[in-house]
Design an enzyme around this catalytic site. Structure first.
Site, mmCIF file in Angstrom:
data_model
loop_
_atom_site.group_PDB
_atom_site.id
_atom_site.type_symbol
_atom_site.label_atom_id
_atom_site.label_comp_id
_atom_site.label_asym_id
_atom_site.label_seq_id
_atom_site.Cartn_x
_atom_site.Cartn_y
_atom_site.Cartn_z
ATOM 1 N N ILE A 8 0.858 -1.188 0.000
ATOM 2 C CA ILE A 8 0.000 0.000 0.000
ATOM 3 C C ILE A 8 0.890 1.233 0.000
ATOM 4 O O ILE A 8 1.516 1.573 1.011
ATOM 5 C CB ILE A 8 -0.946 0.022 1.215
ATOM 6 C CG1 ILE A 8 -1.764 -1.276 1.282
ATOM 7 C CG2 ILE A 8 -1.871 1.231 1.134
ATOM 8 C CD1 ILE A 8 -2.684 -1.357 2.488
ATOM 9 N N ASN A 10 1.444 5.528 -1.228
ATOM 10 C CA ASN A 10 0.752 6.764 -0.877
ATOM 11 C C ASN A 10 -0.515 6.985 -1.700
ATOM 12 O O ASN A 10 -1.472 7.588 -1.206
ATOM 13 C CB ASN A 10 1.701 7.955 -1.053
ATOM 14 C CG ASN A 10 2.745 8.009 0.040
ATOM 15 O OD1 ASN A 10 2.426 8.151 1.214
ATOM 16 N ND2 ASN A 10 4.009 7.883 -0.341
ATOM 17 N N ARG A 12 -1.515 4.411 -4.485
ATOM 18 C CA ARG A 12 -2.010 3.168 -5.063
ATOM 19 C C ARG A 12 -1.528 1.984 -4.244
ATOM 20 O O ARG A 12 -0.569 2.099 -3.474
ATOM 21 C CB ARG A 12 -1.528 3.008 -6.520
ATOM 22 C CG ARG A 12 -2.121 4.031 -7.467
ATOM 23 C CD ARG A 12 -1.624 3.847 -8.890
ATOM 24 N NE ARG A 12 -2.042 2.592 -9.489
ATOM 25 C CZ ARG A 12 -3.249 2.345 -9.966
ATOM 26 N NH1 ARG A 12 -4.182 3.275 -9.910
ATOM 27 N NH2 ARG A 12 -3.541 1.175 -10.511
ATOM 28 N N TYR A 114 20.065 2.035 9.819
ATOM 29 C CA TYR A 114 19.522 3.314 10.288
ATOM 30 C C TYR A 114 19.884 3.531 11.753
ATOM 31 O O TYR A 114 19.900 2.583 12.545
ATOM 32 C CB TYR A 114 18.003 3.311 10.134
ATOM 33 C CG TYR A 114 17.459 4.366 9.195
ATOM 34 C CD1 TYR A 114 18.111 4.687 8.010
ATOM 35 C CD2 TYR A 114 16.279 5.034 9.485
ATOM 36 C CE1 TYR A 114 17.602 5.641 7.156
ATOM 37 C CE2 TYR A 114 15.754 5.986 8.634
ATOM 38 C CZ TYR A 114 16.423 6.293 7.468
ATOM 39 O OH TYR A 114 15.913 7.243 6.617
ATOM 40 N N ASP A 123 8.078 0.671 3.587
ATOM 41 C CA ASP A 123 8.199 0.377 2.156
ATOM 42 C C ASP A 123 9.659 0.305 1.731
ATOM 43 O O ASP A 123 10.054 -0.567 0.939
ATOM 44 C CB ASP A 123 7.435 1.415 1.331
ATOM 45 C CG ASP A 123 7.852 2.850 1.632
ATOM 46 O OD1 ASP A 123 8.410 3.117 2.726
ATOM 47 O OD2 ASP A 123 7.598 3.729 0.776
ATOM 48 N N THR A 210 8.793 27.031 -22.511
ATOM 49 C CA THR A 210 8.561 26.939 -21.065
ATOM 50 C C THR A 210 8.112 25.547 -20.642
ATOM 51 O O THR A 210 8.548 25.030 -19.602
ATOM 52 C CB THR A 210 7.506 27.981 -20.644
ATOM 53 O OG1 THR A 210 8.010 29.279 -20.955
ATOM 54 C CG2 THR A 210 7.222 27.895 -19.151
#
EC number: 2.7.1.33
Length: 277
Positions: A8, A10, A12, A114, A123, A210
């Protein structure tokens, strides 16, 4: 045993249904990305759209055929979507006890480097597990070009692998949208607007209009972060870059370095976590 794996994100979700039965080789690869084997079915849905969630009920109920699969989920969309998906699973299977995966200090021979391991997004952690499973013994730069773009590094060690950390930057669509919303005269573009003209402008270091200037500037920012990280790693030794996420095709066109497309790393990681130790 049947297993339902759900990634799951953000905006889809992606899912895979796999079991212990033999599977034909053509089911193992979908869209150029290796899927968990044995792999039976898979799909995607916009999880904030009730109709798309409801469609999952019928699909999963048919696959289950009166049984309840073992369910493994990586969720970064928050508790509201988690509750909505619980309701979908209960409609499909009845009472369920899904495994909502959390980030840990290690999985198998992959160590989470970490400083505070639980701060690492689930994720990114599960995707790293999947990448390490797919390419064990390799140093990896794992790029996910989604709502945010993440760059994660997994290095090979004498006794396994280590998640070293990474970078997080706004995704391509966020960059394009933020620029338009915070300026008076620049148009709003989306990822589909970053076509061949923008890719040429990235390589030429400039655009003559642009529209392409905006698209090329945002693409160059994405590519620059990826290529800088890749060069730093390549200076130490061999490295392989895996590119995934909804904006991967747009970002790929701006890269001047070797990479491989693989858009199911989180599902591969969930599959690895679901297997008995």
């Amino acid at each position: 045993m049947s297993r339902l794996l759900i990634d799951i994100g953000n905006t889809r979700l992606k899912w895979a249904w796999c079991d212990d039965a033999p599977v034909a080789a053509e089911h193992v690869v979908e869209g150029g990305a290796v899927l968990p084997s044995p792999w039976r079915h898979g799909g995607a849905a916009a999880h904030a759209v009730p109709a798309e969630r409801s469609a999952l009920v019928g699909t999963w109920r048919q696959l289950a055929a009166g049984t309840t699969p073992e369910i493994w989920i990586a969720n970064v969309a928050g508790p509201t979507i988690a509750a909505a998906m619980e309701a979908v699973m209960e409609d499909a299977f009845g009472a369920v006890s899904p495994h909502w995966v959390r980030t840990t200090a290690a999985h198998g021979d992959l160590v989470n480097g970490y400083r505070e391991p639980t701060q690492l997004g689930v994720d990114r952690w599960v995707g790293s597990i999947g990448a390490h499973r797919w390419l064990p013994g390799e140093t990896l730069l794992i790029v996910t070009a989604g709502t945010a773009t993440t760059l994660d590094i997994v290095t090979a060690t004498a006794d396994g692998a280590r998640f070293e950390g990474g970078l997080i930057l706004p995704g391509l669509e966020l960059m394009l949208g933020t620029l338009a919303r915070n300026t008076a005269q620049l148009p709003e573009l989306d990822v589909l607007d970053t076509g061949a003209g923008a890719e040429r402008a990235v390589r030429a270091l400039g655009a003559d209009n642009t529209h392409d200037a905006i698209a090329a500037g945002c693409l160059a920012a994405q590519a620059g972060a990826i290529e800088r990280s890749w060069r730093a790693l390549a200076g130490r030794g061999p490295v392989r870059c895996l590119l995934s996420g909804g904006a991967r095709h747009a970002v790929a066109g701006a890269l001047a370095m070797p990479f491989e497309m693989h858009d199911n790393l989180v599902l591969l990681g969930l599959h690895a976590m679901a297997l008995p130790a």
